[in-house]
Design an enzyme around this catalytic site. Structure first.
Site, mmCIF file in Angstrom:
data_model
loop_
_atom_site.group_PDB
_atom_site.id
_atom_site.type_symbol
_atom_site.label_atom_id
_atom_site.label_comp_id
_atom_site.label_asym_id
_atom_site.label_seq_id
_atom_site.Cartn_x
_atom_site.Cartn_y
_atom_site.Cartn_z
ATOM 1 N N PRO A 115 0.792 -1.240 0.000
ATOM 2 C CA PRO A 115 0.000 0.000 0.000
ATOM 3 C C PRO A 115 0.822 1.288 0.000
ATOM 4 O O PRO A 115 0.248 2.372 -0.088
ATOM 5 C CB PRO A 115 -0.794 -0.111 1.304
ATOM 6 C CG PRO A 115 0.091 -0.887 2.217
ATOM 7 C CD PRO A 115 0.832 -1.875 1.328
ATOM 8 N N GLY A 116 2.154 1.227 0.107
ATOM 9 C CA GLY A 116 2.967 2.419 -0.056
ATOM 10 C C GLY A 116 3.784 2.824 1.144
ATOM 11 O O GLY A 116 4.323 3.928 1.165
ATOM 12 N N TRP A 118 6.726 1.561 2.256
ATOM 13 C CA TRP A 118 8.145 1.650 1.916
ATOM 14 C C TRP A 118 8.416 2.896 1.074
ATOM 15 O O TRP A 118 9.454 3.546 1.243
ATOM 16 C CB TRP A 118 8.588 0.387 1.182
ATOM 17 C CG TRP A 118 8.903 -0.736 2.107
ATOM 18 C CD1 TRP A 118 8.458 -0.900 3.383
ATOM 19 C CD2 TRP A 118 9.751 -1.861 1.845
ATOM 20 N NE1 TRP A 118 8.951 -2.045 3.932
ATOM 21 C CE2 TRP A 118 9.747 -2.657 3.009
ATOM 22 C CE3 TRP A 118 10.474 -2.282 0.743
ATOM 23 C CZ2 TRP A 118 10.478 -3.851 3.105
ATOM 24 C CZ3 TRP A 118 11.201 -3.466 0.822
ATOM 25 C CH2 TRP A 118 11.204 -4.241 1.995
ATOM 26 N N ASP A 136 3.422 -1.617 -9.140
ATOM 27 C CA ASP A 136 2.587 -2.653 -8.541
ATOM 28 C C ASP A 136 1.428 -2.965 -9.466
ATOM 29 O O ASP A 136 0.974 -2.093 -10.220
ATOM 30 C CB ASP A 136 2.068 -2.224 -7.165
ATOM 31 C CG ASP A 136 1.781 -3.413 -6.270
ATOM 32 O OD1 ASP A 136 1.023 -4.307 -6.703
ATOM 33 O OD2 ASP A 136 2.302 -3.480 -5.145
ATOM 34 N N ASP A 225 37.493 17.242 -15.444
ATOM 35 C CA ASP A 225 36.763 16.048 -15.859
ATOM 36 C C ASP A 225 36.467 16.078 -17.356
ATOM 37 O O ASP A 225 36.524 15.058 -18.041
ATOM 38 C CB ASP A 225 35.443 15.934 -15.072
ATOM 39 C CG ASP A 225 35.696 15.693 -13.589
ATOM 40 O OD1 ASP A 225 36.810 15.246 -13.260
ATOM 41 O OD2 ASP A 225 34.782 15.958 -12.787
ATOM 42 N N ASP A 253 9.425 -5.756 -2.362
ATOM 43 C CA ASP A 253 8.568 -6.328 -1.321
ATOM 44 C C ASP A 253 7.409 -7.079 -1.971
ATOM 45 O O ASP A 253 6.293 -7.100 -1.472
ATOM 46 C CB ASP A 253 8.048 -5.218 -0.406
ATOM 47 C CG ASP A 253 7.436 -5.770 0.867
ATOM 48 O OD1 ASP A 253 7.813 -6.884 1.269
ATOM 49 O OD2 ASP A 253 6.579 -5.098 1.460
ATOM 50 N N LYS A 314 12.586 -9.011 -0.273
ATOM 51 C CA LYS A 314 11.972 -9.917 0.695
ATOM 52 C C LYS A 314 11.835 -11.301 0.081
ATOM 53 O O LYS A 314 11.569 -11.440 -1.119
ATOM 54 C CB LYS A 314 10.589 -9.392 1.088
ATOM 55 C CG LYS A 314 9.847 -10.284 2.074
ATOM 56 C CD LYS A 314 8.464 -9.753 2.358
ATOM 57 C CE LYS A 314 7.516 -10.027 1.218
ATOM 58 N NZ LYS A 314 6.118 -9.656 1.541
#
Length: 368
Positions: A115-116, A118, A136, A225, A253, A314
């Site tokens: 549901p958000g 993380w 998702d 650079d 997750d 996970k």
């Protein structure tokens, strides 16, 4: 007088010829279990006192246990107090406190963000100028400050959309707010003066002098650079950007989706076609599904994660996690297996924390 809800149920039972299940507050002999939908029985039912008729939705024993467990859980109560989407936010906070995953200004990909919680933590820890992109299959409301893409992550089209989205370095980042703008600037479509520019104008003279000195050093470094790149040497940062690796942290997750078998007529956010199961009750099925999703997330990391980036996923413990840990050690400098305190002790879930992606590794060497 009957309530509107009870009246609708009585009408549906009469017109659609469905059995009506009611709970009656009366003696055991007069308790009504199923009332046949016939006109005669309906007249008898309407003649009963209103206080004896009360509909009660059926609840399973598993949902009752889940409600009682959520009520007793400390992290669930604390998540409500702090305005977090779920208790899973404390898992990410604990892992970040131990391994320092996030820095301000980073680009974070959250796989299976619904549901958000993380994404909420990632937005807070990467502010200011950071960006969080969630993917998702569930159409969930994105948290404030995060961008989301709805779709199945295992689809190649969805992964290509995510890669294209993060290629633009300014896309998904918070925009500067204009404090005021002159009339000429508004006519020309200018953005006006921002808060940062207003602070710059209000600084003292000595601070401006110090800032110019720092800018001069920065210009010298940039010119150095540029000369190095002109000489044929490309920095690691530039090489990652040329190859499309612009993500700093990838979070996974995800859980294996399962097709819905009932309630297909519902078209709402709370009841989508695909739901995400936590566990199916079969340990091997949960473990195999989590390993497949972790492997897909690792392949995505190989294509999009820049050198020195981090990966958190996970998984459900089982026989295949050792082989997956070996693949992680080939691609990352350090790999940790964690079980946060906020994770339930009876749960089989655990987390792989992979730190500092290695440079110059062939894909065949990692996934062999």
């Amino acid at each position: 007088m009957l309530s509107p809800r009870l009246f609708r149920q009585l009408t549906a039972s009469l017109l659609l010829d469905r059995p009506l299940v009611l709970t009656c507050r009366c003696s055991p002999r007069s308790t009504i279990s199923q009332w046949p939908a016939s006109p005669r029985s309906l007249h008898h039912l309407l003649a009963l006192p209103h206080n004896l008729l009360q509909t009660r939705p059926a609840s399973s024993s598993s949902s009752t246990r889940w409600k009682s467990r959520q009520t007793r859980d400390v992290f669930s109560r604390e998540a409500k107090v702090q305005g977090l989407k779920s208790r899973a936010a404390f898992k990410l906070l604990e892992l970040n406190e131990k391994h320092r995953l996030f820095k301000p200004g980073q680009t974070v990909i959250d796989l299976g963000y619904a549901p958000g919680s993380w994404s909420q933590v990632a937005v807070r820890l990467t502010a200011p100028h950071g960006r969080v992109v969630g993917i998702d299959v569930i159409p969930a409301q994105p948290p404030k400050g995060a961008s989301t893409i709805q779709g199945n992550f295992l689809s190649e089209a969805v992964q290509a959309e995510v890669r294209q989205y993060v290629q633009d370095p300014q896309r998904g980042r918070p925009r500067k707010k204009a404090v005021f703008a002159s009339q000429d600037a508004e006519e020309e479509g200018g953005a006006g003066v921002t808060e940062e520019e207003l602070d710059e104008l209000g600084r003292a003279y000595i601070d401006i002098e110090r800032g110019e000195g720092a800018e001069g050093k920065g210009k010298t470094t940039k010119s150095h650079d540029a000369s190095a790149s002109e000489g044929g040497r490309i920095t690691r940062w530039e090489m990652d950007e040329l190859e499309g690796r612009v993500v700093d942290v990838v979070l996974s997750d995800m859980s294996a989706p399962w097709e819905q078998t009932s309630g297909l007529w519902i078209r709402s956010v709370s009841d989508p076609y695909f739901r995400m199961m936590n566990t199916s009750g079969m340990a091997f099925r949960d473990h195999a599904g989590s390993m497949d999703l972790c492997a897909a997330a690792l392949a995505f990391c190989y294509d999009t994660l820049r050198t020195g980036g981090h990966f958190l996923c996970k998984f459900y413990q089982g026989a295949e996690d050792k082989a997956f840990e070996t693949k992680l050690k080939r691609l990352f400098e350090k790999v940790h297996r964690e079980k946060p305190e906020s994770s339930r002790s009876e749960s089989k879930e655990a987390y792989f924390v992979a730190l500092s992606r290695k440079p110059d590794l062939a894909k065949e060497d990692v996934f062999r």
